[in-house]
Each structure stands twice: as C-alpha cells, then as structure tokens.
Motif scaffolding. Structure first.
Motif, PDB file in Angstrom:
ATOM      1  N   TRP A 147       0.851  -1.197   0.000  1.00 11.93           N
ATOM      2  CA  TRP A 147       0.000   0.000   0.000  1.00 11.93           C
ATOM      3  C   TRP A 147       0.885   1.245   0.000  1.00 11.93           C
ATOM      4  O   TRP A 147       0.899   2.024   0.954  1.00 11.93           O
ATOM      5  CB  TRP A 147      -0.917   0.002   1.229  1.00 11.93           C
ATOM      6  CG  TRP A 147      -2.115   0.906   1.137  1.00 11.93           C
ATOM      7  CD1 TRP A 147      -2.244   2.049   0.398  1.00 11.93           C
ATOM      8  CD2 TRP A 147      -3.367   0.743   1.827  1.00 11.93           C
ATOM      9  NE1 TRP A 147      -3.476   2.606   0.575  1.00 11.93           N
ATOM     10  CE2 TRP A 147      -4.190   1.825   1.446  1.00 11.93           C
ATOM     11  CE3 TRP A 147      -3.858  -0.198   2.730  1.00 11.93           C
ATOM     12  CZ2 TRP A 147      -5.488   1.991   1.947  1.00 11.93           C
ATOM     13  CZ3 TRP A 147      -5.132  -0.041   3.220  1.00 11.93           C
ATOM     14  CH2 TRP A 147      -5.943   1.030   2.834  1.00 11.93           C
ATOM     15  N   PRO A 148       1.640   1.458  -1.065  1.00 17.97           N
ATOM     16  CA  PRO A 148       2.568   2.595  -1.083  1.00 17.97           C
ATOM     17  C   PRO A 148       1.815   3.919  -1.093  1.00 17.97           C
ATOM     18  O   PRO A 148       0.848   4.105  -1.839  1.00 17.97           O
ATOM     19  CB  PRO A 148       3.361   2.383  -2.373  1.00 17.97           C
ATOM     20  CG  PRO A 148       2.476   1.523  -3.236  1.00 17.97           C
ATOM     21  CD  PRO A 148       1.692   0.654  -2.300  1.00 17.97           C
ATOM     22  N   LEU A 149       2.260   4.829  -0.230  1.00 18.74           N
ATOM     23  CA  LEU A 149       1.717   6.192  -0.212  1.00 18.74           C
ATOM     24  C   LEU A 149       2.695   7.085  -0.953  1.00 18.74           C
ATOM     25  O   LEU A 149       3.846   7.214  -0.541  1.00 18.74           O
ATOM     26  CB  LEU A 149       1.539   6.686   1.223  1.00 18.74           C
ATOM     27  CG  LEU A 149       0.478   5.981   2.057  1.00 18.74           C
ATOM     28  CD1 LEU A 149       0.497   6.507   3.488  1.00 18.74           C
ATOM     29  CD2 LEU A 149      -0.902   6.184   1.454  1.00 18.74           C
ATOM     30  N   ALA A 202     -12.955  -5.977   1.167  1.00 17.89           N
ATOM     31  CA  ALA A 202     -11.589  -6.165   0.695  1.00 17.89           C
ATOM     32  C   ALA A 202     -11.246  -5.206  -0.430  1.00 17.89           C
ATOM     33  O   ALA A 202     -12.119  -4.615  -1.075  1.00 17.89           O
ATOM     34  CB  ALA A 202     -11.389  -7.614   0.240  1.00 17.89           C
ATOM     35  N   HIS A 203      -9.951  -5.069  -0.661  1.00 18.06           N
ATOM     36  CA  HIS A 203      -9.429  -4.343  -1.814  1.00 18.06           C
ATOM     37  C   HIS A 203      -8.098  -4.966  -2.191  1.00 18.06           C
ATOM     38  O   HIS A 203      -7.512  -5.732  -1.418  1.00 18.06           O
ATOM     39  CB  HIS A 203      -9.273  -2.845  -1.530  1.00 18.06           C
ATOM     40  CG  HIS A 203      -8.660  -2.523  -0.196  1.00 18.06           C
ATOM     41  ND1 HIS A 203      -7.390  -2.917   0.163  1.00 18.06           N
ATOM     42  CD2 HIS A 203      -9.148  -1.860   0.879  1.00 18.06           C
ATOM     43  CE1 HIS A 203      -7.101  -2.493   1.390  1.00 18.06           C
ATOM     44  NE2 HIS A 203      -8.175  -1.859   1.856  1.00 18.06           N
ATOM     45  N   THR A 204      -7.633  -4.664  -3.388  1.00 20.63           N
ATOM     46  CA  THR A 204      -6.349  -5.161  -3.873  1.00 20.63           C
ATOM     47  C   THR A 204      -5.420  -3.975  -4.111  1.00 20.63           C
ATOM     48  O   THR A 204      -5.835  -2.814  -4.030  1.00 20.63           O
ATOM     49  CB  THR A 204      -6.521  -5.958  -5.177  1.00 20.63           C
ATOM     50  OG1 THR A 204      -7.089  -5.099  -6.179  1.00 20.63           O
ATOM     51  CG2 THR A 204      -7.438  -7.162  -4.965  1.00 20.63           C
ATOM     52  N   ALA A 250      -6.697  -6.047   2.974  1.00 21.90           N
ATOM     53  CA  ALA A 250      -5.861  -6.267   1.794  1.00 21.90           C
ATOM     54  C   ALA A 250      -5.690  -7.768   1.617  1.00 21.90           C
ATOM     55  O   ALA A 250      -4.659  -8.345   1.978  1.00 21.90           O
ATOM     56  CB  ALA A 250      -4.520  -5.566   1.963  1.00 21.90           C
ATOM     57  N   LEU A 251      -6.705  -8.415   1.074  1.00 27.08           N
ATOM     58  CA  LEU A 251      -6.692  -9.872   0.976  1.00 27.08           C
ATOM     59  C   LEU A 251      -5.563 -10.385   0.084  1.00 27.08           C
ATOM     60  O   LEU A 251      -5.058 -11.491   0.293  1.00 27.08           O
ATOM     61  CB  LEU A 251      -8.032 -10.380   0.439  1.00 27.08           C
ATOM     62  CG  LEU A 251      -9.198 -10.451   1.431  1.00 27.08           C
ATOM     63  CD1 LEU A 251     -10.449 -10.966   0.743  1.00 27.08           C
ATOM     64  CD2 LEU A 251      -8.866 -11.334   2.637  1.00 27.08           C
ATOM     65  N   ASP A 252      -5.141  -9.578  -0.900  1.00 20.77           N
ATOM     66  CA  ASP A 252      -4.053 -10.025  -1.756  1.00 20.77           C
ATOM     67  C   ASP A 252      -2.750 -10.146  -0.977  1.00 20.77           C
ATOM     68  O   ASP A 252      -1.905 -10.983  -1.290  1.00 20.77           O
ATOM     69  CB  ASP A 252      -3.889  -9.107  -2.962  1.00 20.77           C
ATOM     70  CG  ASP A 252      -3.802  -7.627  -2.593  1.00 20.77           C
ATOM     71  OD1 ASP A 252      -4.202  -7.250  -1.476  1.00 20.77           O
ATOM     72  OD2 ASP A 252      -3.354  -6.832  -3.436  1.00 20.77           O
ATOM     73  N   GLY A 266     -22.355  -8.834  -2.327  1.00 18.44           N
ATOM     74  CA  GLY A 266     -21.783  -9.539  -3.466  1.00 18.44           C
ATOM     75  C   GLY A 266     -20.382  -9.092  -3.830  1.00 18.44           C
ATOM     76  O   GLY A 266     -19.638  -9.832  -4.487  1.00 18.44           O
ATOM     77  N   ASP A 267     -19.996  -7.878  -3.398  1.00 17.75           N
ATOM     78  CA  ASP A 267     -18.670  -7.363  -3.711  1.00 17.75           C
ATOM     79  C   ASP A 267     -17.614  -7.772  -2.682  1.00 17.75           C
ATOM     80  O   ASP A 267     -16.439  -7.433  -2.842  1.00 17.75           O
ATOM     81  CB  ASP A 267     -18.700  -5.833  -3.804  1.00 17.75           C
ATOM     82  CG  ASP A 267     -19.425  -5.341  -5.041  1.00 17.75           C
ATOM     83  OD1 ASP A 267     -19.634  -6.145  -5.970  1.00 17.75           O
ATOM     84  OD2 ASP A 267     -19.805  -4.153  -5.080  1.00 17.75           O
ATOM     85  N   PHE A 268     -18.020  -8.448  -1.619  1.00 23.88           N
ATOM     86  CA  PHE A 268     -17.040  -8.918  -0.657  1.00 23.88           C
ATOM     87  C   PHE A 268     -16.008  -9.793  -1.362  1.00 23.88           C
ATOM     88  O   PHE A 268     -16.290 -10.424  -2.375  1.00 23.88           O
ATOM     89  CB  PHE A 268     -17.722  -9.754   0.437  1.00 23.88           C
ATOM     90  CG  PHE A 268     -18.219  -8.944   1.599  1.00 23.88           C
ATOM     91  CD1 PHE A 268     -18.840  -7.728   1.409  1.00 23.88           C
ATOM     92  CD2 PHE A 268     -18.058  -9.401   2.890  1.00 23.88           C
ATOM     93  CE1 PHE A 268     -19.297  -6.977   2.481  1.00 23.88           C
ATOM     94  CE2 PHE A 268     -18.512  -8.658   3.968  1.00 23.88           C
ATOM     95  CZ  PHE A 268     -19.126  -7.447   3.766  1.00 23.88           C
ATOM     96  N   GLY A 269     -14.802  -9.832  -0.796  1.00 20.66           N
ATOM     97  CA  GLY A 269     -13.772 -10.701  -1.331  1.00 20.66           C
ATOM     98  C   GLY A 269     -13.763 -12.048  -0.636  1.00 20.66           C
ATOM     99  O   GLY A 269     -14.022 -12.136   0.569  1.00 20.66           O
TER     100      GLY A 269
END
Length: 346
Positions: free
Chosen positions: A190-192, A234-236, A270-272, A330-333
C-alpha cells in the motif's frame, strides 16, 4: 526531541492517552471491557448485519463447499468445520443443520470466539478461544480479518508516512514516521506517494495490514489439510482507497471510529497481501454462484399452481439477491487457501 522519542511519549507504550490505532483498537474490541466481550444476548448481530444473518442460504452454501471439500479429501473419518470469529455460533450451527446426515455425523464443528458460549447453541458445536490445531477440513473466517486491529499511516505535508495516534474519544494526531517491517509492508502492498511538485499528498492514509497477514497465516497453519476461506470487505493493490477505510458501527449504524469499547471498529482487508501460494481471490457473488446461490425469480406460473411454494421461492430469491448484490455483500472478497490440496474445490 526525535520523532521516534516523541512517538513513544505520545503513546506507543502501554497506557498513555495517545496510542497507535492497533493498540487502541485491541483494547477497545478485545480488552476486559471490549466490544466483543461485553455484548448483550443478541451478540454482534445487534450492531451490524453480515451474510450469515442475511439468509440461511449462506450457511447452506458453506455446507455445500464443505461437502465438496470432503470429497476432495477422500472423505476422512472426521471432518472439521472451524468457524472463526463465530459471534453467537450462527454459522457453525447453520452448516451442521444443512449437512446431509452421513456427512453431519463425521463433521466436528468448532466455534472460535473471545466471548463466552451463548445459551441454546447446538451442543455439537465446540466453543474455543483459538482454532484447534492439526485438524483436517474447512476453516471459514467470515468478517474476521476486518476486526484484526491494525495501525494507520498518514502522509504529512512533506510526504512522510507517519503513524496516526488516537485518544479514547477518537481524536487523532500524527506520531513518528513508520519504520521497520510496517514500512516494508506499506512499500510492497500500500505505497503512499510522496510530494509531487507543489502538491504534496497530505492526508493520504493507509491501514498497515501486516498483523492480518500474520493472523491469517497462523489460522491457515492450524490446518493439517483442507481449505481456509476468508470472506471480508476487501481491496487489492490496484484499488486501495486513498484515504483508508477505518470506520465504526454501533446499534446498526455506521459511525466515526471511536476506540471506547462501545463501537465496533473495522477496516477493509488487503486480501491479496494475505494470500499464500495456490490461493484464489474472487468476489462473493462469483463464489456463491459457483455454490448454487442465484437470485433468479421463480416462474410466475408457479404463483397460480402452487402459491405457497411461489412465495417461499420468491423470498429465497430475494435473500440470494442480497447475498450477491453489486455494491453490497456480493462485492465482498473471498480468499480461498488450499492446504495440502492440489486445487480449490469450488
């Protein structure tokens, strides 16, 4: 005074007024007077609604996944179902109820939760404070990782990534720079970005997910063989939100995050970053459809030939639609991590 010394004075040790979000949330959620230890009889369901509470079709779908896993494991004499962050054990009980008799007789269900065992739970469900070790079967973590506390980083006017400190009333300030393994995690996952010309990225935030990676790896490691599944907001890396996701819930409403023990505290996952070798990532919509959950409406002719059945089918379709809805559940990871298996049985 150095940034590091100021950070310690501002609350990275035990007990001060200013603390990092991870320490503050750990006490607020899981301390002696924490949110998850001091619930009423309704449990967390009194404050928020998950897929488990939305419809029994969810537990039935998980039961179908367990049956597929059982076949992939060559039907062991004992098959474990481990429900992480079990709440009041609703999913574990629902899965047992949905299994066919022979499979149910071989299934040993565990509910893992910090709170005490609720009254009236199916006696076949074992209540534990930590997942059992060395079992074969399915470990299922529905909305667990989002409640594993993490620290928050924010970019200052110079583009330096600093740890966000918080008081019990939710007031925040910036502490010292993020360093060490946390900084390495941010750089990779997660680079800022730093300053760009005359427009520094002041206020950009990230949740440092390293504790979740560690917690998930430990949970996966409790399986001798089988499948571990994490389901969450979640997000990637390509879709990280620029200002983070940390928020609160209380009595069914979203609130600002306040680490006072009265609010749930949650941040998307961050599931990835959690995924290990051989893992699959997909949406809940795709996962549930693969398990036979669709929101298709029953044929209208059924309303004439069998009205009661039509009403039941219509209600079921509505529940399925909620579980798979874009912009919602439905958008959950779904992160599916096989252990000792060549592939994911989905």
């Amino acid at each position: 005074m150095s940034d590091e010394a100021a950070d310690e004075q501002d609350g990275r040790g035990a007990g001060p007024e200013w603390r990092g979000w991870r320490e503050a949330a750990q006490e607020a959620l899981y301390g002696p007077a924490g949110f998850y230890r001091c619930q009423g009889p309704e449990g967390p369901a009194g404050h928020f609604r998950t897929s488990v509470h939305a419809s029994p079709r969810y537990a039935a779908a998980v039961a179908r996944l367990l049956a597929r896993l059982d076949a992939a494991l060559d039907r062991p004499a004992e098959l474990a179902f481990v429900d992480m962050a079990a709440g009041r054990g609703e999913l574990a009980a629902g899965v047992l109820a949905a299994l066919p008799g022979e499979l149910a007789s071989r299934t040993r269900a565990y509910a893992v939760e910090v709170a005490g065992r609720p009254e009236g739970l199916d006696p076949r469900v074992e209540w534990l404070a930590a997942p059992p070790g060395g079992v074969t079967g399915l470990l299922f973590a529905n909305e667990w990782l989002d409640n594993v506390p993490v620290d928050v980083a924010e970019a200052d006017a110079a583009g330096v990534r600093r740890r966000v400190l918080v008081r019990r009333d939710g007031t925040e300030r910036l502490g010292g720079p993020v360093t060490g393994p946390d900084a390495d995690w941010l750089e990779r996952w997660w680079p800022l970005p730093g300053p760009s010309g005359d427009a520094p990225h002041t206020g950009l935030r990230a949740e440092i997910g390293l504790p979740r990676d560690t917690a998930w790896a430990a949970a996966v490691g409790s399986l001798a063989r089988g499948l571990a599944v994490a389901v969450d907001y979640a997000h990637t890396r390509e879709t990280r939100p620029p200002f983070g996701t940390l928020t609160g819930f209380r009595e069914g409403r979203e609130t600002r995050p306040v680490p006072d023990g009265l609010h749930d505290l949650t941040a998307h996952v961050a599931l990835d970053a959690c995924a290990g070798p051989g893992a699959r990532l997909l949406t809940q919509r795709d996962a549930l459809r693969a398990l036979g959950v669709t929101g298709a409406r029953p044929p209208l002719a059924l309303a004439t030939t069998d009205p009661a059945r039509y009403v039941r089918a219509l209600a079921s379709a509505g529940e399925a639609a909620e579980l798979t809805a874009p912009g919602g559940l439905g958008d959950f990871g779904w992160l599916l991590q096989p252990v000792g298996l060549a592939d994911v049985p989905l």
